[in-house]
Design a protein around this motif. Structure first.
Motif, short mmCIF file in Angstrom:
data_model
loop_
_atom_site.label_atom_id
_atom_site.label_comp_id
_atom_site.label_asym_id
_atom_site.label_seq_id
_atom_site.Cartn_x
_atom_site.Cartn_y
_atom_site.Cartn_z
N VAL A 101 0.33 9.67 -4.91
CA VAL A 101 -0.31 10.91 -4.45
C VAL A 101 0.63 12.12 -4.54
O VAL A 101 0.29 13.12 -5.19
CB VAL A 101 -0.90 10.73 -3.03
CG1 VAL A 101 -1.46 12.04 -2.52
CG2 VAL A 101 -1.97 9.65 -3.06
N PHE B 116 -7.50 11.80 1.76
CA PHE B 116 -6.62 10.83 1.10
C PHE B 116 -5.18 11.31 1.14
O PHE B 116 -4.26 10.54 1.45
CB PHE B 116 -7.10 10.65 -0.35
CG PHE B 116 -6.53 9.45 -1.03
CD1 PHE B 116 -6.62 8.20 -0.44
CD2 PHE B 116 -5.90 9.58 -2.25
CE1 PHE B 116 -6.09 7.08 -1.07
CE2 PHE B 116 -5.37 8.46 -2.89
CZ PHE B 116 -5.46 7.22 -2.29
N LEU C 217 1.37 7.52 5.99
CA LEU C 217 1.99 6.24 5.66
C LEU C 217 3.41 6.44 5.14
O LEU C 217 4.34 5.72 5.53
CB LEU C 217 1.12 5.53 4.60
CG LEU C 217 1.42 4.08 4.24
CD1 LEU C 217 1.38 3.21 5.49
CD2 LEU C 217 0.40 3.59 3.23
N LEU D 258 -6.23 2.36 -1.33
CA LEU D 258 -4.85 1.92 -1.59
C LEU D 258 -4.80 0.41 -1.83
O LEU D 258 -4.15 -0.06 -2.75
CB LEU D 258 -3.94 2.28 -0.41
CG LEU D 258 -3.64 3.77 -0.20
CD1 LEU D 258 -2.79 3.97 1.05
CD2 LEU D 258 -2.92 4.34 -1.41
N THR E 203 -6.70 15.67 -5.56
CA THR E 203 -6.64 14.61 -4.56
C THR E 203 -7.50 15.00 -3.36
O THR E 203 -7.33 16.11 -2.84
CB THR E 203 -5.19 14.41 -4.09
OG1 THR E 203 -4.37 14.17 -5.23
CG2 THR E 203 -5.06 13.25 -3.13
N PRO F 93 0.81 -1.22 0.00
CA PRO F 93 0.00 0.00 0.00
C PRO F 93 0.85 1.27 0.00
O PRO F 93 0.46 2.27 -0.62
CB PRO F 93 -0.81 -0.09 1.30
CG PRO F 93 -0.73 -1.51 1.73
CD PRO F 93 0.43 -2.15 1.05
N VAL G 117 1.87 2.04 -3.53
CA VAL G 117 0.72 2.61 -4.25
C VAL G 117 0.55 4.09 -3.86
O VAL G 117 0.32 4.95 -4.71
CB VAL G 117 -0.57 1.82 -3.94
CG1 VAL G 117 -1.77 2.48 -4.59
CG2 VAL G 117 -0.44 0.37 -4.42
N ALA G 118 0.74 4.37 -2.57
CA ALA G 118 0.53 5.73 -2.05
C ALA G 118 1.48 6.75 -2.67
O ALA G 118 1.21 7.95 -2.66
CB ALA G 118 0.66 5.75 -0.53
N LEU H 28 -5.86 9.76 -10.32
CA LEU H 28 -5.82 11.07 -9.68
C LEU H 28 -5.77 12.19 -10.72
O LEU H 28 -6.40 13.24 -10.54
CB LEU H 28 -4.61 11.17 -8.74
CG LEU H 28 -4.69 10.35 -7.45
CD1 LEU H 28 -3.37 10.41 -6.70
CD2 LEU H 28 -5.83 10.85 -6.55
N THR I 275 -2.11 9.23 3.12
CA THR I 275 -0.92 8.75 2.42
C THR I 275 0.32 9.44 2.96
O THR I 275 1.37 8.81 3.07
CB THR I 275 -1.04 9.01 0.90
OG1 THR I 275 -1.42 10.36 0.69
CG2 THR I 275 -2.08 8.11 0.28
N ARG I 276 0.21 10.71 3.35
CA ARG I 276 1.36 11.39 3.92
C ARG I 276 1.79 10.70 5.21
O ARG I 276 2.97 10.50 5.46
CB ARG I 276 1.06 12.87 4.18
CG ARG I 276 2.32 13.69 4.38
CD ARG I 276 2.04 15.18 4.40
NE ARG I 276 1.46 15.66 3.16
CZ ARG I 276 0.39 16.44 3.08
NH1 ARG I 276 -0.23 16.83 4.17
NH2 ARG I 276 -0.05 16.84 1.91
N ALA J 223 1.21 12.89 -8.23
CA ALA J 223 0.12 13.58 -8.94
C ALA J 223 0.18 15.08 -8.66
O ALA J 223 -0.20 15.89 -9.51
CB ALA J 223 -1.23 13.00 -8.53
#
Lengths: 239, 114
Positions: free
Chosen positions: A86, B50, B57, B8, B46, A79, A82-83, B40, B54-55, A89
């Motif tokens: 973000v 979300f 993680l 994800l 975004t 995951p 995949v992240a 995206l 993600t930040r 983008a």
């Protein structure tokens, strides 16, 4: 059976102990790294691995038992990969503008990583299995292991060499490029991702969000290119 | 947050399935990353939740490599036997790859800028 033995028997049987230790050791290593103002050799990934290897040896615990607990962390790599889309983008406009320089830099970096490992490894007399396991060292573990298997290396050794390469890149990358007079966070980040995959990317995010985003891009693109180039070069050069 | 995590995992799953269907030489998560990137861009922005998840993680990306790295314990004999050669090769090759990538990119960006 006394209480302490009972506690140890319980801990040795559950994944909880090594899961907790992995997270705990990393947390402490990160605190130390921050207090040392990011001194490169105290890289938290490096320090955590050394401490955990020492603990496993002291307690005579097989890696397999350790991984039973640590696999829950290992799983999150998927995951997290995949992240990386973000932050990337968020840089879409720049990506559109600079696609040709990025493609050129990717080709140069990917070829250099593979060919220089062949040349230096051969010159210092590495055994053939070690050398072949070394070739995909700059890309993320799952790709590298598949490539090593294809060309006759040892996938589990490749996993180790990949991590060592990532740590090397994370430790020397930013200082080396700074000394050589490179300032652009885009170039720094992209190079960290191409040469040192996810561990380089983790380091690039500490530098800036922009460097981290391009590092993630470099990591993904080089993964794909290396999977094609290593088998081709091994065949062409007759390794 | 749980929605972000589900997204994800869904993209990772889509990547894994596509890799197996097409035989592409890529790991599923990397293809999942490319799919999410395209999604995206198509969406245009975004969602803030979300971005935040993600930040969080990615802030601990380094930790996620520790379990695989501890695997060095299974190769201590080989690594100890060839440590100097391995160290020299890793150091030289990683440094060269960093420099080649970063300076090619800078050179090409400047040429494009002119």
């Amino acid at each position: 059976m006394d209480r302490i033995t009972r506690v140890w028997v319980y801990l040795a049987e559950t994944p909880l102990l090594w899961l907790a230790l992995t997270v705990g050791v990393f947390w402490v290593a990160q605190q130390i790294y921050r207090n040392a103002r990011g001194f490169a050799l105290l890289n938290p990934v490096l320090v955590s691995i050394i401490v955990l290897v020492a603990l496993l040896m002291l307690t005579d615990t097989p890696y397999h038992d350790y991984f039973d607990g640590a696999q829950f962390i290992h799983f999150l790599l998927g995951p997290a990969t995949v992240a990386l889309a973000v932050p990337l983008a968020g840089q879409a406009a720049e990506l559109r503008r600079a696609w040709l320089p990025i493609a050129a830099a990717l080709s140069a970096g990917s070829l250099t990583a593979i060919v220089s490992a062949m040349a230096v490894g051969w010159a210092v007399g590495l055994t053939p299995e070690t050398l072949l396991s070394m070739l995909p060292k700059s890309v993320t573990t799952p790709i590298a292991m598949g490539v090593a298997d294809e060309v006759g290396g040892l996938p589990s050794l490749t996993a180790v060499l990949v991590i060592l390469t990532g740590i090397t890149g994370a430790v020397i990358g930013i200082p080396l490029l700074r000394v050589l007079g490179l300032r652009d966070p885009l170039a720094k980040g992209f190079a960290m991702g191409v040469a040192a995959h996810g561990i380089g990317t983790a380091r690039a995010f500490e530098h800036s969000e922009r460097a981290g985003a391009f590092s993630g891009l470099g990591m993904g693109l080089n993964g794909a290119l290396t999977a094609v180039l290593v088998p081709l070069l091994v065949w062409l050069l007759g390794f | 947050m749980i929605g972000s995590l589900a997204a994800l995992l869904a993209f990772q799953l889509a990547g894994e399935i596509l890799v197996r269907l097409t035989g592409l030489p890529l790991p599923g998560p990397v293809l999942g990353m490319l799919l999410l990137f395209v999604a995206l861009l198509a969406r245009g922005r975004t969602p803030p939740v979300f971005a935040e998840t993600t930040r969080g993680l990615l802030a601990y990306l380094g930790l996620l490599f520790v379990p695989a790295g501890v695997g060095i314990i299974s190769h201590l004999d080989r690594v100890a036997g060839e440590w100097l050669g391995i160290a020299v090769t890793l150091l030289a090759s990683t440094a060269l790859a960093l420099v080649a990538t970063a300076f090619t990119l800078r050179y090409m960006l400047r040429r494009q800028g002119e």
